[in-house]
Design an enzyme around this catalytic site. Structure first.
Site, PDB file in Angstrom:
ATOM      1  N   SER A  38       0.725  -1.211   0.154  1.00  0.00           N
ATOM      2  CA  SER A  38      -0.087   0.104   0.049  1.00  0.00           C
ATOM      3  C   SER A  38       0.888   1.204   0.108  1.00  0.00           C
ATOM      4  CB  SER A  38      -1.084   0.105   1.290  1.00  0.00           C
ATOM      5  OG  SER A  38      -0.294  -0.067   2.415  1.00  0.00           O
TER       6      SER A  38
ATOM      7  N   ARG B 210      24.228  10.264  -7.040  1.00  0.00           N
ATOM      8  CA  ARG B 210      24.248   9.740  -5.694  1.00  0.00           C
ATOM      9  C   ARG B 210      25.425   8.616  -5.596  1.00  0.00           C
ATOM     10  NH1 ARG B 210      18.467   8.792  -4.280  1.00  0.00           N
ATOM     11  NH2 ARG B 210      17.904  10.756  -3.967  1.00  0.00           N
TER      12      ARG B 210
ATOM     13  N   HIS C  38      19.420   2.562   0.321  1.00  0.00           N
ATOM     14  CA  HIS C  38      18.309   3.499   0.098  1.00  0.00           C
ATOM     15  C   HIS C  38      17.412   2.863  -0.867  1.00  0.00           C
ATOM     16  CE1 HIS C  38      16.329   7.140   0.034  1.00  0.00           C
ATOM     17  NE2 HIS C  38      16.534   7.322  -1.372  1.00  0.00           N
TER      18      HIS C  38
ATOM     19  N   HIS D 196      22.241   6.166  -0.213  1.00  0.00           N
ATOM     20  CA  HIS D 196      22.054   7.583   0.025  1.00  0.00           C
ATOM     21  C   HIS D 196      23.415   7.993   0.545  1.00  0.00           C
ATOM     22  CE1 HIS D 196      20.331  11.401   0.102  1.00  0.00           C
ATOM     23  NE2 HIS D 196      19.279  11.313  -0.286  1.00  0.00           N
TER      24      HIS D 196
ATOM     25  N   GLU E 255      17.838  18.393  -7.438  1.00  0.00           N
ATOM     26  CA  GLU E 255      18.647  17.281  -6.722  1.00  0.00           C
ATOM     27  C   GLU E 255      19.999  16.878  -7.660  1.00  0.00           C
ATOM     28  OE1 GLU E 255      15.477  15.295  -3.649  1.00  0.00           O
ATOM     29  OE2 GLU E 255      15.619  14.352  -6.051  1.00  0.00           O
TER      30      GLU E 255
ATOM     31  N   ARG F  41      19.724   4.746 -10.117  1.00  0.00           N
ATOM     32  CA  ARG F  41      18.727   5.651 -10.154  1.00  0.00           C
ATOM     33  C   ARG F  41      18.748   7.206  -9.967  1.00  0.00           C
ATOM     34  NH1 ARG F  41      14.537   7.744  -6.715  1.00  0.00           N
ATOM     35  NH2 ARG F  41      15.756   6.849  -4.763  1.00  0.00           N
TER      36      ARG F  41
END
Ligand code: FAD
Ligand code: SIN
Length: 530
Positions: A12, A286, A347, A240, A112, A382
């Site tokens: 969910s 990152r 992360h 991260h 970012e 990513r």
């Protein structure tokens, strides 16, 4: 006990809820979720969702940034599709009531690492919580949707679970739902559905230090793997760069948006070291920043580096990052005046269950969306804030695909109920907690930011023992939440190690000292585990 609906959604977070809302227009939906509904990685997302909205931005810039961050392992057609469908999905979120931070008449756009332009749509620094709130409000009041909290899915139901089934062949696997433990009632239920969605999120708790909440134990990847789905690129675990040092478990994230706002990384001598590693400095992607910090820490023997926001306007810092400001204050750090001690933490899982452009897996009737999936968008690393984006784009496409295909084949009548004869309520609970810690420690020590053949070999020898031990224990023991998670953590750790050993180059998030170069000739391809 059986429960039959048109759609079963496992999870969910943003993927499960946004898909459920769309599927509910076509039929009945059951959502099973292992804790309370809001508990998900989504709920902790800070930075926001990347989308091309600014007047100086263009799809091509976002596509290029994603490809570059992903070490060019991303599937270009997927990147183009996701980026181009992004703005429509952001509008949809706004329409269902998500209150994104505004800047005058338009949306405020943050920045970012790895992004060449301001394109991060956000709700202050609590974007995920706001999205989860709005989606849950809609889902909870939908007449076609039932939600089952504290229901943890154990395994997917396939041909393997039919009474009198012959040996299954790999290209004709169907999924008709899942066996699910109702934790409160301590009973295993059979949830049947024509279409099942895995939206179980990530696997951060395979590692000792992670930003992920406790739900992130890789259950979806492990269930899909056991059912025979194709799994890919598990070696690409994103660390991260900036989690608050000593903030407990999970580690508290200091959003990359803080660096986008102007914060600077410094070592304990006060030197801003990032330009030494990459011309993009503090806003490099990152993988680069996490490795740079790792290198600074190994060189100096220090336990953390600092993030410095002190030079930024204090009132603006507080209003942009109210949650981070408050949380750091609780740790005795006023970020407008003090340096913030930070370390990297596990992360995000870039690999996962392989899907096509609509989120369909290699198992008939089974879709995978969100962090559990490997769609080809992220490649070897990513790009920040592309995860929430991927989830909403694929939820839309998967629901459309089901509608296009019409009704699915009927569910067979000879599906077996859960059978736990021959198992006991074991007293050996220490085995669960000990093995869980052992997995987390070995993954942290041997399969972290910088890897080597020697360390991966050690990790593999140890995980093989643990997997065998857990298999044996599982066969003899009644299922419990702890045992289900342990079995999945062991499985996912094994998949990560096998994939990391297979990739004999360094690319994106996979860096090994034995093969420090990127090898496009042999390795511009995914690792695959069937
Ligand atoms: P989740 O949101 O994790 O939901 C998974 C659901 O599955 C949960 O409800 C869980 O309880 C349930 N579940 C799991 N296993 C089972 C099981 N066996 N049975 C039943 N239910 C199960 N991404 C961005 O794009 N932008 C950001 O700003 C950003 N910030 C982040 C900050 C933090 C601290 C973290 C941890 C992640 C962040 N990410 C961000 C990543 C992003 O939040 C996640 O990748 C994304 O939310 C995943 O969504 P999901 O729906 O796939 O999974
Ligand atoms: C962050 O806010 O730094 C997290 C963003 C992300 O994981 O995409």
């Amino acid at each position: 006990m059986q429960n039959t609906t048109d759609f079963l959604v496992i999870g969910s977070g943003i993927a499960g809820l946004s898909y459920a809302l769309k599927a509910a227009e076509q039929g009945t939906v059951a959502i099973v979720t292992k804790k309370e509904t809001a508990e998900s990685n989504t709920n902790y997302a800070q930075g926001g969702i990347a989308a091309v909205i600014g007047s100086d931005d263009a799809f091509q810039f976002h596509i290029d940034d994603t490809m570059k961050a992903g070490g060019y392992l991303c599937r270009r057609e997927v990147v183009e599709m996701v980026v181009k469908e992004g703005p429509a999905r952001i509008k949809e979120l706004t329409d269902i009531g998500v209150q994104f931070t505004r800047n005058g008449p338009g949306l405020d756009l943050g920045r970012e690492g790895g992004h060449s332009h301001h394109r991060i749509v956000h709700a202050a620094d609590l974007t995920g919580k706001e999205i989860e709130r709005a989606l849950l409000a809609r889902v909870s009041s939908h007449p076609n949707i039932s939600i089952f909290e504290n229901h943890i899915s154990i395994d997917l139901i396939t041909e393997h679970h039919l009474f009198g089934a012959g040996k299954r062949s790999h290209d004709s696997i169907h999924c008709w739902g899942a066996y699910v433990l109702d934790v409160d009632a301590n009973v295993v239920k059979t949830f049947l559905a024509g279409t099942t969605l895995l939206a179980t999120g990530g696997a951060g708790h395979v590692y000792l230090h992670t930003t992920n909440p406790l739900i992130a134990t890789g259950d979806g990847v492990a269930m899909a793997y056991r059912a025979g789905a194709k799994i890919s690129n598990m070696e690409f675990i994103q660390f991260h760069p900036t989690t608050l040092f000593n903030s407990g478990s999970p580690s508290f994230l200091i959003s990359e948006a803080v660096r986008g706002f102007g914060a600077v990384l410094r070592n304990r001598q006060g030197v801003d070291f990032m330009r030494k590693y990459d011309s993009r400095g503090d806003l490099a992607p990152r993988d680069v920043v996490a490795r740079a910090i790792d290198s600074e820490l190994k060189r100096s023997g220090d336990e953390f580096v600092y993030l410095d926001v002190r030079h930024c306007d204090a009132a603006k810092t507080r209003s942009h990052f109210p949650n981070i400001y408050e949380r750091c204050l609780k740790h005795g750090i006023d970020i407008t005046k003090d340096l913030i001690p930070v370390v990297p933490g596990a992360h995000y899982s870039c690999g996962g269950v392989v899907t096509d452009v609509d989120g369909a897996t290699t198992i008939n009737g089974l879709f995978a969306i969100g962090e559990v999936a490997m769609t080809g968008l992220h490649g070897a690393n990513r790009l920040a804030s592309n995860s929430l984006l991927e989830a909403v784009v694929y939820s839309h496409r998967a629901a459309e695909r089901v509608q296009r295909n019409g009704r699915r084949d009927p569910i067979p009548g000879n599906i077996l109920d859960w059978d736990d004869s021959g198992t006991n309520n074991s007293e050996e609970w220490v085995l669960i907690s000990h093995n869980r810690k052992e997995i987390q420690q070995l993954m942290w020590d041997y399969v972290g930011i910088v890897r080597s053949n020697h360390r991966l070999g050690r990790a593999q020898r140890r995980i093989t023992l643990i997997v065998d031990e857990v298999k044996d224990f599982y066969k003899r023991t009644k299922v419990s939440e702890g045992l289900i998670e342990l079995r999945n953590l062991a499985c996912v750790a094994d998949l990560i190690i096998r994939s990391a050993i297979e990739r004999k180059e360094s690319r994106g998030l996979h860096f090994t000292t034995d093969h420090p170069e990127t090898d496009d000739t042999n390795w511009l391809r995914d690792t695959v585990i069937n």
